[in-house]
Scaffold this motif. Structure first.
Motif, PDB file in Angstrom:
ATOM      1  N   ALA A 159       0.851  -1.199   0.000  1.00 12.40           N
ATOM      2  CA  ALA A 159       0.000   0.000   0.000  1.00 12.40           C
ATOM      3  C   ALA A 159       0.887   1.249   0.000  1.00 12.40           C
ATOM      4  O   ALA A 159       1.813   1.348   0.815  1.00 12.40           O
ATOM      5  CB  ALA A 159      -0.898   0.004   1.225  1.00 12.40           C
ATOM      6  N   PRO A 160       0.649   2.210  -0.899  1.00 10.62           N
ATOM      7  CA  PRO A 160       1.511   3.402  -0.992  1.00 10.62           C
ATOM      8  C   PRO A 160       1.573   4.203   0.296  1.00 10.62           C
ATOM      9  O   PRO A 160       2.621   4.757   0.622  1.00 10.62           O
ATOM     10  CB  PRO A 160       0.884   4.206  -2.140  1.00 10.62           C
ATOM     11  CG  PRO A 160      -0.484   3.647  -2.334  1.00 10.62           C
ATOM     12  CD  PRO A 160      -0.416   2.220  -1.922  1.00 10.62           C
ATOM     13  N   ILE A 161       0.467   4.251   1.063  1.00 11.60           N
ATOM     14  CA  ILE A 161       0.479   5.048   2.289  1.00 11.60           C
ATOM     15  C   ILE A 161       1.409   4.423   3.340  1.00 11.60           C
ATOM     16  O   ILE A 161       2.028   5.142   4.131  1.00 11.60           O
ATOM     17  CB  ILE A 161      -0.956   5.214   2.869  1.00 11.60           C
ATOM     18  CG1 ILE A 161      -0.961   6.235   4.023  1.00 11.60           C
ATOM     19  CG2 ILE A 161      -1.518   3.865   3.289  1.00 11.60           C
ATOM     20  CD1 ILE A 161      -0.541   7.621   3.631  1.00 11.60           C
ATOM     21  N   ILE A 162       1.559   3.109   3.279  1.00 11.99           N
ATOM     22  CA  ILE A 162       2.477   2.439   4.215  1.00 11.99           C
ATOM     23  C   ILE A 162       3.922   2.812   3.890  1.00 11.99           C
ATOM     24  O   ILE A 162       4.723   3.129   4.778  1.00 11.99           O
ATOM     25  CB  ILE A 162       2.287   0.899   4.170  1.00 11.99           C
ATOM     26  CG1 ILE A 162       0.898   0.518   4.701  1.00 11.99           C
ATOM     27  CG2 ILE A 162       3.397   0.183   4.937  1.00 11.99           C
ATOM     28  CD1 ILE A 162       0.577  -0.963   4.606  1.00 11.99           C
ATOM     29  N   THR A 169       4.993  14.807   6.407  1.00 14.21           N
ATOM     30  CA  THR A 169       3.680  14.173   6.594  1.00 14.21           C
ATOM     31  C   THR A 169       3.383  13.215   5.444  1.00 14.21           C
ATOM     32  O   THR A 169       3.587  13.557   4.275  1.00 14.21           O
ATOM     33  CB  THR A 169       2.561  15.251   6.640  1.00 14.21           C
ATOM     34  OG1 THR A 169       2.940  16.283   7.524  1.00 14.21           O
ATOM     35  CG2 THR A 169       1.254  14.638   7.100  1.00 14.21           C
ATOM     36  N   ALA A 170       2.910  12.034   5.796  1.00 12.05           N
ATOM     37  CA  ALA A 170       2.437  11.075   4.795  1.00 12.05           C
ATOM     38  C   ALA A 170       0.932  11.285   4.627  1.00 12.05           C
ATOM     39  O   ALA A 170       0.186  11.221   5.603  1.00 12.05           O
ATOM     40  CB  ALA A 170       2.735   9.656   5.228  1.00 12.05           C
ATOM     41  N   ILE A 171       0.522  11.533   3.399  1.00 17.20           N
ATOM     42  CA  ILE A 171      -0.880  11.828   3.110  1.00 17.20           C
ATOM     43  C   ILE A 171      -1.420  10.796   2.117  1.00 17.20           C
ATOM     44  O   ILE A 171      -0.762  10.482   1.117  1.00 17.20           O
ATOM     45  CB  ILE A 171      -1.031  13.244   2.498  1.00 17.20           C
ATOM     46  CG1 ILE A 171      -0.466  14.308   3.459  1.00 17.20           C
ATOM     47  CG2 ILE A 171      -2.478  13.542   2.157  1.00 17.20           C
ATOM     48  CD1 ILE A 171      -1.234  14.484   4.740  1.00 17.20           C
ATOM     49  N   PHE A 222       1.260  10.371  -0.733  1.00 19.42           N
ATOM     50  CA  PHE A 222       2.109  11.551  -0.899  1.00 19.42           C
ATOM     51  C   PHE A 222       2.955  11.776   0.344  1.00 19.42           C
ATOM     52  O   PHE A 222       2.516  11.496   1.466  1.00 19.42           O
ATOM     53  CB  PHE A 222       1.263  12.798  -1.162  1.00 19.42           C
ATOM     54  CG  PHE A 222       0.370  12.687  -2.360  1.00 19.42           C
ATOM     55  CD1 PHE A 222       0.905  12.613  -3.639  1.00 19.42           C
ATOM     56  CD2 PHE A 222      -1.016  12.652  -2.221  1.00 19.42           C
ATOM     57  CE1 PHE A 222       0.083  12.508  -4.753  1.00 19.42           C
ATOM     58  CE2 PHE A 222      -1.849  12.547  -3.323  1.00 19.42           C
ATOM     59  CZ  PHE A 222      -1.299  12.472  -4.592  1.00 19.42           C
ATOM     60  N   ILE A 223       4.148  12.309   0.131  1.00 18.03           N
ATOM     61  CA  ILE A 223       5.009  12.718   1.246  1.00 18.03           C
ATOM     62  C   ILE A 223       5.180  14.227   1.149  1.00 18.03           C
ATOM     63  O   ILE A 223       5.788  14.740   0.208  1.00 18.03           O
ATOM     64  CB  ILE A 223       6.382  12.029   1.199  1.00 18.03           C
ATOM     65  CG1 ILE A 223       6.227  10.512   1.192  1.00 18.03           C
ATOM     66  CG2 ILE A 223       7.252  12.488   2.368  1.00 18.03           C
ATOM     67  CD1 ILE A 223       7.513   9.759   0.901  1.00 18.03           C
ATOM     68  N   ASN A 224       4.590  14.954   2.112  1.00 19.74           N
ATOM     69  CA  ASN A 224       4.659  16.417   2.134  1.00 19.74           C
ATOM     70  C   ASN A 224       5.841  16.864   2.987  1.00 19.74           C
ATOM     71  O   ASN A 224       6.031  16.360   4.107  1.00 19.74           O
ATOM     72  CB  ASN A 224       3.355  17.007   2.679  1.00 19.74           C
ATOM     73  CG  ASN A 224       2.200  16.831   1.708  1.00 19.74           C
ATOM     74  OD1 ASN A 224       2.400  16.382   0.581  1.00 19.74           O
ATOM     75  ND2 ASN A 224       0.999  17.169   2.139  1.00 19.74           N
ATOM     76  N   ILE A 225       6.600  17.823   2.479  1.00 19.61           N
ATOM     77  CA  ILE A 225       7.857  18.217   3.110  1.00 19.61           C
ATOM     78  C   ILE A 225       7.893  19.730   3.344  1.00 19.61           C
ATOM     79  O   ILE A 225       7.672  20.515   2.415  1.00 19.61           O
ATOM     80  CB  ILE A 225       9.064  17.814   2.231  1.00 19.61           C
ATOM     81  CG1 ILE A 225       9.035  16.308   1.946  1.00 19.61           C
ATOM     82  CG2 ILE A 225      10.375  18.235   2.869  1.00 19.61           C
ATOM     83  CD1 ILE A 225      10.011  15.856   0.861  1.00 19.61           C
TER      84      ILE A 225
END
Length: 590
Positions: A54-57, A76-78, A82-85
């Protein structure tokens, strides 16, 4: 100095690798949602397919590692992956201090510098520059500066048209008007006068008159062809007149190009390539590259993969006469012999795309260039009036380039004098610089290949995405720095830019960090409009910061005051560098 996005990418790639994933998934970009974060990585979405997870994992795994890095304020993992930086203010300020101390603000240069020739002039002798010549000059000059900034050796060539039938037409018309001139006496053996028998204004009137007259009088047209032939074969009198035309024309061309802040390292002409033609034709024949087709000498350049018709490249007409093809190929031979460039770039109207495709194919097939020599055509769109058609004068004629420059400069002068903040003499000098910025920025802020509408009111506006707005920002910063100097304060050498204390300050600092990425993109894509967009956004961020921050204030301690001064000095330096790459300068005040 590495681009900030590359530094972040290195961290994210290492995080992916530490979890057993391929590094390639750690590619970072600027956020397309700046309200949520500054940078983002979407690699977990691609990695999920490869690792059946799963991409969120995956995103959460990477986020957990990056949270331990002091460079980042928030990771943050969204969903869905997505990985927000968001960077820490300390790291952001540190990066700016690095930029401030590096040459050219730390911009990484070309690792393998090239020798590049840019052909971006193309005016004809005996004709005035008109609006159609502007885009090639403005675009070419900017690209030359960008390539040079990135560490390459760049040679700009004006490549004058001086060898065609227009020369014969001018001489024939001059003979019709002044038959007693010594140049037309075949028995004359003395020295010809040093001074031309015509002024520039007379010369510019002669060509259109001759062209019109030739259409109605076939015998005159034949006379012009004969004169062209004789001139090209060394007729003393005609060659002397041709030299006069060059001298008179080039003097004026240099004056107008100087007003455009455009310069050329080479003032080569079509005629310079003529000595190379006989050997080139011989070479093409002897090596089996050329064949006879209906009496003409041609080189086939069509390839099996072509889906459209590509005509042969004609080298000589059936009567043995040369063409533009011949001269352009001979010019390539000349450039290879004299300079051996790694790349030759041509900048003209995009409608010449097929022509240059034919020339380049011919040059490659016949090995007139080295295997690694790049040949590049950059085709630009037209500058149109508000009616959407190519820009014309009110009576439908083609506007002279000098009149266009005057039109824009006069409008800027009018706006300056409306405010009456300076005397007329100073206003005129300022209007020259601001007018040029309006004209060049108005052109370069568009993608090169796109047509655009010339709107003098919009281009000369001191607000919005315009050249004058960029200059106003620079002048405003200069004014602040002058006021700081007047207080008697100075910035001690050991002080640095501190962490941002507001959103507008942080936004400004983040925009500054995009400098290297912008220049690199403009260089690789040959796209000056990327620099325009960057400095517009930088000016906009500065404006927001300026209106919210009292930069010259007694309430700050020495370190905070110095930080603000260093920050806006960095903004000014970057803006000045960028407008230089675009080919214009800033006045001291507006």
């Amino acid at each position: 100095m590495k681009k900030i996005v590359d530094l972040i990418s290195e961290d994210v790639k290492q995080a992916f690798a530490s979890k057993g994933y391929e590094e390639k998934y750690g590619f970072v970009t600027l956020s397309n949602r700046p309200d949520l974060c500054q940078f983002q990585c979407n690699g977990a979405l691609q990695a999920a397919k490869a690792y059946k997870k799963a991409p969120i994992i995956i995103a959460q795994e990477i986020a957990d590692i990056l949270k331990e890095n002091a460079r980042y304020k928030e990771i943050t993992a969204i969903a869905p992956g997505f990985i927000n930086i968001t960077l820490s203010d300390e790291f952001l300020a540190g990066y700016l201090n690095g930029m401030r101390k590096e040459k050219d603000f730390g911009c990484e240069k070309e690792p393998n510098p090239m020798k590049i020739i840019i052909d971006y002039g193309g005016p004809n002798i005996a004709k005035p520059l008109h609006v159609g010549h502007m885009r090639s000059a403005v675009i070419g000059e900017s690209l030359k500066r960008i390539f040079r900034f990135m560490g390459n050796e760049v040679i700009g060539d004006v490549h004058l048209g001086d060898w065609g039938t227009q020369m014969g037409l001018v001489i024939a018309e001059l003979k019709r008007r002044k038959p007693d001139l010594v140049y037309f006496d075949d028995n004359y053996t003395g020295e010809y006068p040093e001074e031309a028998p015509f002024t520039l204004s007379e010369l510019e009137e002669i060509y259109p008159a001759a062209s019109a007259y030739s259409k109605e009088n076939p015998e005159f047209r034949e006379e012009a062809k004969k004169i062209t032939y004789l001139m090209q074969n060394g007729h003393r009198g005609y060659m002397a007149l041709w030299k006069h035309m060059q001298d008179v024309s080039v003097t004026d061309l240099k004056r107008i190009y100087e007003r455009l802040n455009v310069s050329f390292e080479l003032w080569k002409k079509e005629s310079d390539a003529q000595p190379y033609i006989p050997d080139m034709v011989k070479y093409l024949k002897e090596n089996g590259y050329a064949r006879i087709s209906d009496g003409a000498l041609v080189v086939d350049v069509k390839e099996e993969t072509d889906t459209k018709e590509i005509p042969p490249c004609m080298i000589l007409k059936s009567d043995g006469a040369t063409l533009y093809n011949t001269t352009d190929l001979a010019t390539i031979v000349e450039r290879m012999e004299l300079f051996n460039p790694d790349q030759i770039i041509y900048i003209t109207d995009k409608r010449q795309d097929l022509y240059f495709e034919t020339i380049f194919r011919c040059a490659r097939k016949t090995k007139l260039v080295n295997e690694n020599t790049k040949l590049k055509f950059i085709g630009f769109g037209t500058m149109n009036g508000k009616d959407g058609k190519p820009f014309k004068t009110r009576d439908g004629g083609v506007l002279r380039l000098e009149y266009l420059i005057d039109m824009v400069t006069d409008e800027v002068y009018r706006k300056i004098m409306e405010n009456r903040t300076m005397d007329e003499e100073e206003a005129r000098k300022v209007a020259e610089k601001v007018g040029l910025a309006a004209l060049k920025y108005g052109d370069l802020s568009n993608q090169i290949s796109k047509d655009y509408i010339f709107d003098v009111d919009r281009f000369t506006s001191f607000e919005g995405n315009t050249g004058p707005y960029i200059l106003y920002t620079i002048v405003r910063i200069k004014s602040i720095l002058e006021k700081f100097k007047e207080t008697g304060k100075t910035v001690n050498p050991g002080l640095e830019i501190l962490e941002a204390q507001s959103d507008t300050e942080r936004d400004l600092m983040l925009q500054i960090t995009k400098f290297s990425d912008t220049i690199q993109g403009a260089y690789e894509e040959m796209a000056p409009h990327r620099i325009c967009q960057y400095i517009y956004e930088l000016s906009d961020k500065f404006s927001s910061f300026y209106h919210e921050t009292k930069i010259i204030s007694d309430e700050y301690d020495e370190k905070r005051q110095a930080s603000l001064i260093l920050l806006i000095t960095l903004v000014q330096g970057i803006l000045l560098t960028c407008i230089d790459l675009l080919g214009f300068t800033a006045p001291d005040r507006m």
